[in-house]
Design an enzyme around this catalytic site. Sequence first.
Site, PDB file in Angstrom:
ATOM      1  N   HIS A 139       1.536   6.048  -1.565  1.00 51.49           N
ATOM      2  CA  HIS A 139       2.946   5.717  -2.384  1.00 51.49           C
ATOM      3  C   HIS A 139       3.812   4.570  -1.580  1.00 51.49           C
ATOM      4  CE1 HIS A 139       6.893   6.928  -4.032  1.00 51.49           C
ATOM      5  NE2 HIS A 139       7.417   6.441  -3.037  1.00 51.49           N
ATOM      6  N   GLU A 140       3.907   4.709  -0.306  1.00 50.40           N
ATOM      7  CA  GLU A 140       4.482   3.967   0.603  1.00 50.40           C
ATOM      8  C   GLU A 140       4.001   2.537   0.731  1.00 50.40           C
ATOM      9  OE1 GLU A 140       7.661   4.380   1.628  1.00 50.40           O
ATOM     10  OE2 GLU A 140       7.493   6.566   0.966  1.00 50.40           O
ATOM     11  N   GLU A 212      10.492   4.036  -7.813  1.00 46.10           N
ATOM     12  CA  GLU A 212       9.770   5.170  -7.361  1.00 46.10           C
ATOM     13  C   GLU A 212       8.945   5.807  -8.113  1.00 46.10           C
ATOM     14  OE1 GLU A 212      10.126   6.559  -4.423  1.00 46.10           O
ATOM     15  OE2 GLU A 212      11.416   5.044  -3.761  1.00 46.10           O
TER      16      GLU A 212
END
EC number: 3.4.24.-
Length: 295
Positions: A139-140, A212
């Site tokens: 995700h990061e 996100e």
Amino acid sequence: MTRFEPDRGLTGRMVLTMFLLGLLYVAFMAVLIAVGTQAIVVLVIAVGFLLVQYFLSDRIALFAMHGREVSPQEAPELHGVIDRLSALADMPKPRVAIADSDTPNAFATGRNQKNAVVCVTTGLLRRLEPDELEGVLAHELSHVAHRDVAVMTIASFLGVLAGLITRFTLYSGLGRSRNQNGPPIGLIILLVSGIVYAVSFLLTRLLSRYRELAADRAGALLTQRPSALASALTKVTGEIARIPTRDLRAQQSFNAFYFVPALSGASIAALFATHPPLERRLEQLARISAELGRR
């Protein structure tokens, strides 16, 4: 280019949001010029803040969160996961850092892939299983690949500018001045700045929630294990809810960087949130899992 799969729907909404922010900026400057304020001085100051934030975002974030870069010898497992994911995504490996905090979280910062750093807290490392940690780091890395830090820095520029102009108007006494042939110039500037700041704030929060969701999707597709990311989200969100509020206040200003918001709850309206609701993120990951099952 990287191997993170794009989400055209979310990308389209991000572009629309950025377009609205740009349109708002043009209208704001046109009004300021029309009323004759010396906006150029404030604009130069705002651009200075933007450049500092843009070029030094990695150092600022690490300093504020007491993070320190670690070598492969100091954190071999963490480096190993990031090595594998970077190779899988076909992107440069970012610098790796650890923040000594019991709050389970992670963030990525840096203006581009060559200047990026991924930081995780010691609380996150203690709580997550290896596959869950991999999901969080994917995700990061998606944020890094898509230059989300640069996007959010630029998107926040209008709000910074409006806030500076409001302060300049108040402190200079312009807010009490009156045009001899018309309404008070200062009050017009304060009103316009306030409206622009509010709209910019809401659009920036909307953009943050979109990015996100895009990072969740890209990370889950990269690892092919959306369930691991869903498990990490559920676990980390529950852990944060049990940490005393006073331990989270210092981190609230960095919510846009974090894997999950430092403080959440029903008392905070979804409209002002930097992250989408947990339920929506889990629903998206469930859909991705079903898609992968049909392939």
